[in-house]
Scaffold this active site. Structure first.
Site, PDB file in Angstrom:
ATOM      1  CD  GLU A 158      24.796  62.732  52.564  1.00 53.34           C
ATOM      2  OE1 GLU A 158      24.732  63.863  52.055  1.00 53.34           O
ATOM      3  OE2 GLU A 158      23.877  61.901  52.479  1.00 53.34           O
ATOM      4  CD  GLU A 234      26.401  62.594  47.730  1.00 51.36           C
ATOM      5  OE1 GLU A 234      25.225  63.031  47.790  1.00 51.36           O
ATOM      6  OE2 GLU A 234      26.746  61.495  48.179  1.00 51.36           O
TER       7      GLU A 234
END
Length: 590
Positions: A158, A234
């Site tokens: 991320e 995710e």
């Protein structure tokens, strides 16, 4: 040997379309004797892949160290996935977030504040290279291209939420490729703003992270990547808890409906988490977006497989959705059985200040030093100094909880989450301050901040210098065990479990078990601290909740005699602890 590639619309295993149905299991949050059980239950839910992060700080607690034994044996974990017929995804960061202490970055990296973390700064890259040189051979030799389970390897984590240093990302790619990683490389980012573009490079497969509005998120991802398979790397099907809040849950049917949307769109998925596990010891992370919020010991995450490894309603709801799209094994794992119940009463105790005060100390001239001056990066440190007079003692910050003692007598507590930095001390004398690192921030600009007492330390406006600081090492309880003395009344005559225990102290009890098996330790009447079974640090307890029980993995229990040790920081109203039939993670927001 296999081939694994990215096609125009599909992942391709040996040239054939392959949909990734993955579930996250963090090997470092699960007792290694239970890895095979958790992986097997992932397969029985209909998954075909296991995903894990790799925590740099856990493998490398000091520069030049790389541990791979016991619960850090990534090679064995991947081999067990392979033995179960599962594929694997490895996400080594070097930053992982994961509600893990410091986001997985070693605290020793930050002792030089000029190092440019998560960037192409040369000293940071040199440290990353040392980590990768140890890690990558484990992964490379277990790739699908060499007959192993690993099919994908993630670059950073991320990163678009943090920066856009393309030279840094390219360096990570180059290091992986030079080490022989030849499976596809990918990045994951939240589908907002420019995060996906900022966090990736041309040639890396882009994936998204989200837990709702799946169709909208997938469309956002497709706009930024015209070719290649869609994937939610995710799929947040639950959430984590922090001390003093409620236990977070998500509706099983609603989560299953989002999963159905993902699969109906032809997307691949990694369920985060399939099985959350536990923040054993001092490994939990924390948030700080203006208020410091440490994560609790349980990382149950309201996942399909509970913290203690049993299927939940969400497990069966997800299994039913997966069965609409793919074959699912006929075997179904059983629900949680009731665990053995028992009361255990501590009979001896050692005062922490007495034991810690005999440990080696470092005299630090000048301003009050941070806790890192001890070379210990988790747990507790003890500060000592002579107080010349009574008055108002102030620090720039307290990270994270400080207990003050004057000549051995409790004088007060300062807590970071309450913004407290000032205490009034009634007299001079020997000042001791026990400071607890309650977990390093794992997300945002406060990652890597120093712990302990942050100076200057001012008494009535005048700086106090020249402190003594000690590390309180709880990796072994031998010194506390040797110093423990019987508690008053423990030899008989007192009601069972009556009385209390003064903190800070470590108290001991023994109990017997017929055989290994899961237990759930409940500490009603105790205030705050850590519990240990046969020397293993189960993690933190706190009367603030929401968590009311600590999970005791079955392999920790021995047939015959066992030891329970309780570090109590403040004081307890009882000497009894309870093993209860099941977990209690507290009330949810409903």
């Amino acid at each position: 040997m296999h081939t694994f590639a990215i096609g125009s619309r599909d992942f391709l295993l040996d040239g054939e379309p392959f949909r990734i149905l993955s579930g996250a299991i963090h090997y470092f949050r699960v007792h290694p004797d239970l890895w095979a059980d958790r992986i097997r239950k992932a397969r029985l839910m209909g998954l075909n892949t296991i995903e894990t992060y790799v925590p740099w700080n856990e493998h490398s607690p000091a520069p030049g160290v790389f541990r791979t034994g016991g619960g850090l044996d990534l090679a064995r974990f991947l081999d067990l996935a392979d033995a179960e017929g599962m594929r694997a995804i490895v996400r080594p960061g070097p930053y992982i977030c994961a509600e893990w202490d410091n986001g997985g970055l070693p605290a020793w990296l930050f002792t030089d504040p000029s190092i440019g973390i998560r960037s192409s700064e040369p000293r940071y890259l040199a440290a990353v290279d040392g980590f990768m040189e140890n890690l990558l051979p484990i992964v490379a030799e277990r790739q699908a291209t060499r007959g192993g389970p690993v099919i994908l390897f993630q670059i950073e984590n991320e990163y678009g939420a943090h920066g856009s240093d393309k030279a840094y990302l390219q360096h990570l790619v180059d290091v992986a490729r030079r080490a022989g990683v030849d499976v596809p490389l990918f990045t994951c980012d939240q589908p907002f703003g420019t995060m996906i573009e900022d966090g990736s490079l041309p040639g890396l497969h882009k994936t998204g992270t989200f837990g709702s509005r799946a169709a909208e998120r997938l469309a956002f991802l497709r706009e930024r990547q015209a070719d290649g398979p869609l994937m939610c790397a995710e799929f947040w099907n639950g959430w984590f808890d922090t001390w003093g809040t409620h236990h977070h849950t998500t509706d099983a049917a609603a989560s299953a409906a989002e999963l159905d949307t993902l699969l109906s769109a032809g997307a691949s998925v990694n369920i985060y988490m399939f099985h959350g596990g536990t923040n054993f010891g001092f490994t939990n992370g924390a948030n700080d977006k203006g208020i410091y919020e440490p994560t609790i010991t349980s990382y149950d995450y309201d996942a399909p497989l509970s913290e203690d490894g049993h299927p939940t309603d969400k497990y069966f709801a997800f299994r039913e959705v997966i069965a609409k799209h793919f074959p699912v094994p006929p075997e179904v794992p059983s629900r949680r059985p009731a665990a053995a119940e028992a009361a255990v009463v501590v009979g001896s105790s050692a005062a922490l200040l007495d034991v810690a005060g005999a440990l080696p100390a470092a005299a630090v001239p000048g301003p009050v030093p941070p806790g890192e001056a001890t070379g210990q990066y988790r747990g507790f440190v003890l500060y000592e100094r002579h107080m010349p007079d009574a008055g108002v003692l102030t620090f720039s910050d307290v990270r994270d909880r400080a207990q003050f003692f004057l000549d051995g007598i409790p004088a007060g507590v300062l807590a970071r989450e309450l913004g407290e930095r000032t205490i009034v001390l009634p007299s001079g004398g020997k000042l001791q301050i026990l400071v607890e690192d309650q977990g390093r921030v794992n997300y945002g600009p406060r990652i890597g901040e120093a712990k302990g007492l942050i100076g200057p330390a001012l008494l009535n406006g005048v700086e106090l210098a020249d402190w003594t600081i000690r590390r309180v090492d709880l990796s072994s309880l031998a010194a506390f065990r040797a110093a423990a003395v019987p508690l008053p009344g423990s030899g008989g005559g007192a009601p069972h479990g009556s009385g209390g225990v003064a903190g800070p102290s470590v108290s001991f009890a023994t109990f017997t078990a017929d055989a290994p098996g899961d237990r759930y330790l409940r500490l009603d009447g105790w205030t705050k601290g850590n519990a240990f079974i046969n020397g293993f640090n189960l993690g933190r307890y706190w009367s603030r909740g929401p968590q009311r029980t600590l999970y005791v993995p079955g392999p920790l229990i021995r047939a015959g005699s066992n030891e329970l040790a309780i570090l109590e920081l403040q004081g307890s109203a009882t000497r009894a602890a309870q093993f209860v039939s099941g977990p209690d993670l507290g009330p949810d927001e409903k």
